[in-house]
Design an enzyme around this catalytic site. Structure first.
Site, PDB file in Angstrom:
ATOM      1  N   SER A   1     -25.978   8.124 -15.502  1.00 14.86           N
ATOM      2  CA  SER A   1     -25.627   7.101 -14.510  1.00 14.86           C
ATOM      3  C   SER A   1     -26.880   6.660 -13.761  1.00 14.86           C
ATOM      4  CB  SER A   1     -24.617   7.671 -13.510  1.00 14.86           C
ATOM      5  OG  SER A   1     -24.564   6.828 -12.375  1.00 14.86           O
TER       6      SER A   1
ATOM      7  N   ASP B   1       2.986   2.071  -4.910  1.00 14.85           N
ATOM      8  CA  ASP B   1       2.975   2.146  -6.387  1.00 14.85           C
ATOM      9  C   ASP B   1       3.668   3.406  -6.897  1.00 14.85           C
ATOM     10  OD1 ASP B   1       0.772   3.743  -5.599  1.00 14.85           O
ATOM     11  OD2 ASP B   1      -0.630   2.867  -7.056  1.00 14.85           O
TER      12      ASP B   1
ATOM     13  N   GLY C   1     -17.538   5.303  -2.181  1.00 14.71           N
ATOM     14  CA  GLY C   1     -16.604   5.729  -1.132  1.00 14.71           C
ATOM     15  C   GLY C   1     -15.943   4.587  -0.384  1.00 14.71           C
TER      16      GLY C   1
ATOM     17  N   ASP D   1      -4.548   0.853  -9.196  1.00 11.26           N
ATOM     18  CA  ASP D   1      -5.985   0.581  -9.318  1.00 11.26           C
ATOM     19  C   ASP D   1      -6.374   0.307 -10.770  1.00 11.26           C
ATOM     20  OD1 ASP D   1      -5.762   1.286  -6.711  1.00 11.26           O
ATOM     21  OD2 ASP D   1      -6.801   3.200  -6.907  1.00 11.26           O
TER      22      ASP D   1
ATOM     23  N   SER E   1     -12.090   1.229  -5.633  1.00 11.76           N
ATOM     24  CA  SER E   1     -11.705   1.727  -6.963  1.00 11.76           C
ATOM     25  C   SER E   1     -12.843   1.831  -7.970  1.00 11.76           C
ATOM     26  CB  SER E   1     -10.590   0.872  -7.572  1.00 11.76           C
ATOM     27  OG  SER E   1      -9.430   1.070  -6.859  1.00 11.76           O
ATOM     28  N   SER E   2     -13.922   2.477  -7.559  1.00 10.08           N
ATOM     29  CA  SER E   2     -14.977   2.691  -8.542  1.00 10.08           C
ATOM     30  C   SER E   2     -14.505   3.653  -9.632  1.00 10.08           C
ATOM     31  CB  SER E   2     -16.257   3.197  -7.883  1.00 10.08           C
ATOM     32  OG  SER E   2     -15.990   4.348  -7.147  1.00 10.08           O
ATOM     33  N   SER E   3     -13.679   4.642  -9.286  1.00  9.06           N
ATOM     34  CA  SER E   3     -13.255   5.568 -10.342  1.00  9.06           C
ATOM     35  C   SER E   3     -12.298   4.899 -11.322  1.00  9.06           C
ATOM     36  CB  SER E   3     -12.683   6.876  -9.782  1.00  9.06           C
ATOM     37  OG  SER E   3     -11.815   6.639  -8.737  1.00  9.06           O
TER      38      SER E   3
ATOM     39  N   GLU F   1       0.843  -1.205   0.000  1.00 12.18           N
ATOM     40  CA  GLU F   1       0.000   0.000   0.000  1.00 12.18           C
ATOM     41  C   GLU F   1       0.870   1.245   0.000  1.00 12.18           C
ATOM     42  OE1 GLU F   1      -3.222   0.025  -1.063  1.00 12.18           O
ATOM     43  OE2 GLU F   1      -3.646  -1.374   0.579  1.00 12.18           O
TER      44      GLU F   1
ATOM     45  N   GLY G   1     -13.439   2.730  -1.331  1.00 12.12           N
ATOM     46  CA  GLY G   1     -12.013   2.532  -1.601  1.00 12.12           C
ATOM     47  C   GLY G   1     -11.747   1.272  -2.402  1.00 12.12           C
TER      48      GLY G   1
HETATM   49  C1  GLA Z   1      -5.180   4.706  -4.030  1.00  6.89           C
HETATM   50  C2  GLA Z   1      -4.419   5.051  -5.308  1.00  6.89           C
HETATM   51  C3  GLA Z   1      -3.424   3.955  -5.672  1.00  6.89           C
HETATM   52  C4  GLA Z   1      -2.541   3.573  -4.491  1.00  6.89           C
HETATM   53  C5  GLA Z   1      -3.375   3.356  -3.241  1.00  6.89           C
HETATM   54  C6  GLA Z   1      -2.532   3.156  -2.011  1.00  6.89           C
HETATM   55  O1  GLA Z   1      -6.000   3.601  -4.238  1.00  6.89           O
HETATM   56  O2  GLA Z   1      -5.314   5.263  -6.364  1.00  6.89           O
HETATM   57  O3  GLA Z   1      -2.646   4.355  -6.772  1.00  6.89           O
HETATM   58  O4  GLA Z   1      -1.542   4.536  -4.280  1.00  6.89           O
HETATM   59  O5  GLA Z   1      -4.264   4.432  -2.985  1.00  6.89           O
HETATM   60  O6  GLA Z   1      -1.807   1.982  -2.099  1.00  6.89           O
END
Ligand code: GLA
Length: 389
Positions: free
Chosen positions: A67, A36, A124, A175, A128-130, A33, A126
């Site tokens: 949407s 990246d 929200g 992501d 990775s919906s975006s 985490e 986390g």
């Molecule tokens: C978010 C970012 C990723 C990564 C994580 C933390 O999800 O979009 O690129 O940096 O945080 O690991």
């Protein structure tokens, strides 16, 4: 969901012509985490939840978006000649940013399109919906405009580029890469410095990956994220005055300790400490998994959480309650915050027959402390983007 997005498309935009439907997944990161953008390794996997679209090319330069999740906002109309980001464009800034990035790369998008989306990634959370929306848009554009030269890795880098430069979030590649390159029942061991990657089968005989949604998301997430990133960049510059490296991911733990005093500010040294040690933990964790040593994998997950909480300071009290409660349960191999931080989800590896007790313990602890109820998802690892019809 693919049917509902298709039906909605027909209702709003008519049934004629070549309507296609697509999906791109969200992701959960098992370990690695905030490594990246520091040139380190990550170990995410694509989920079977994500974002769906129905789309059709147009003959003019108009683009229309809708949407189902934000239906009150109605149809948002723009055009290829008006691709600047704007506040009122809301969620459509993500697909617009991808169109903008495609054109910026010299890829030929010469007409507009209509696009209806829906998704089952909790807002929200986390997960990775975006990124899934960006990869979905890129995948759709490649298909609609026959841009066969675009690879799935390109979909990831274009998605990240648009998020950085169009939406102002300085995220790394994890992501978008996890979404674009997902593989059923596998996690992706990715070197973010080179984009070399390897799939690692996730065969957890007798165990489940459980994602717990805290349902909190503290504000200022993006600014705190960008701040962490610039602290690490500054620490790297300081380290480069004493050793020849291109990223924090180049350093072993020993080398970091040798050169650490070059970092002037103690908080910045803690941030860099996390980036270096987390990268090494990720490499060790993948090896442990390959050796069938789930216990070591779990211990490294726990150490990752401690480092994110204390050194990188991206956890929050609500998440810590969930992780502490998980650590107290029998049958939990490891548990940690996952994703960017400041709320969102935890990821835990839990013995099959302990999952129910795990849910009860966390629900009770969370309710007592915050009067909130967490949500649980037992993870299925899915493939990258697909077209249905
Ligand atoms: C978010 C970012 C990723 C990564 C994580 C933390 O999800 O979009 O690129 O940096 O945080 O690991």
């Amino acid at each position: 969901m693919q049917k509902s997005v298709y039906d909605k498309f027909i209702e709003l935009f008519g049934a004629e012509g070549d309507i296609r439907t697509y999906f791109a997944p969200g992701r959960v990161n098992l370990i690695g985490e905030h490594t990246d953008y520091n040139g380190g390794h990550v170990f995410p996997c694509a989920l079977t939840i994500g974002t769906y679209a129905a789309a059709r090319k147009r003959d003019d330069r108009v683009i229309r978006f809708f949407s189902i999740n934000q239906s009150l906002k109605g149809v948002y109309e723009t055009s290829l000649d008006d691709l600047n980001p704007s506040e009122e464009a809301g969620w459509t800034n993500y697909p617009k940013g991808v169109v903008w990035a495609f054109i910026g790369r010299g890829l030929k998008i010469d007409t507009g399109f209509d696009m209806v989306i829906t998704g089952d990634i909790p807002a929200g959370s986390g997960l990775s919906s975006s990124a899934s929306l960006e990869v979905l848009t890129g995948f759709m554009l490649r298909d609609l405009f026959k841009l066969d030269e675009v690879t799935n890795v390109d979909l990831a880098t274009i998605g990240q580029y648009s998020e950085n430069n169009y939406n102002g979030m300085n995220c790394g590649i994890m992501d978008q890469f996890a979404s674009a390159m997902g593989k059923k029942d596998n996690a992706i061991f990715l070197d973010c410095n080179t984009l070399n990657y390897d799939y690692a089968p996730i065969v957890l005989n007798g165990y489940k990956i459980v994602v717990t949604n805290s349902k909190v998301k503290h504000s200022l997430v993006d600014s705190a994220y960008n701040e962490r990133r610039s602290s690490c960049e500054k620490a790297l510059e300081e380290l480069q005055t004493v050793t020849n490296i291109t990223s924090l991911g180049d350093l072993s733990e020993e080398d970091f300790e040798k050169y650490r005093s070059a970092i002037k500010d103690p908080t910045r040294a803690l941030r860099a400490h996390h980036a270096v040690y987390e990268n090494q933990r990720t490499i060790k964790a993948v090896q442990a998994l390959r050796d069938g040593d789930l216990d070591s994998f779990g211990k490294l997950m726990n150490a990752s959480h401690v480092s994110l909480r204390d050194d990188y300071e991206v956890s929050c009290p609500e998440i810590d309650v969930l992780v502490d409660a998980a650590w107290s349960c029998d049958g939990v191999v490891g548990s940690r915050i996952t994703g960017g931080g400041f709320g969102g989800c935890t990821v835990s590896i839990v013995k099959d027959d302990a999952v129910e007790a795990f849910k009860e313990t966390l629900t009770k602890a969370y309710k007592e402390k915050y009067d909130l109820t967490p949500e649980f998802y037992v993870v299925s690892i899915g493939d990258g983007p697909t077209r249905f019809q």
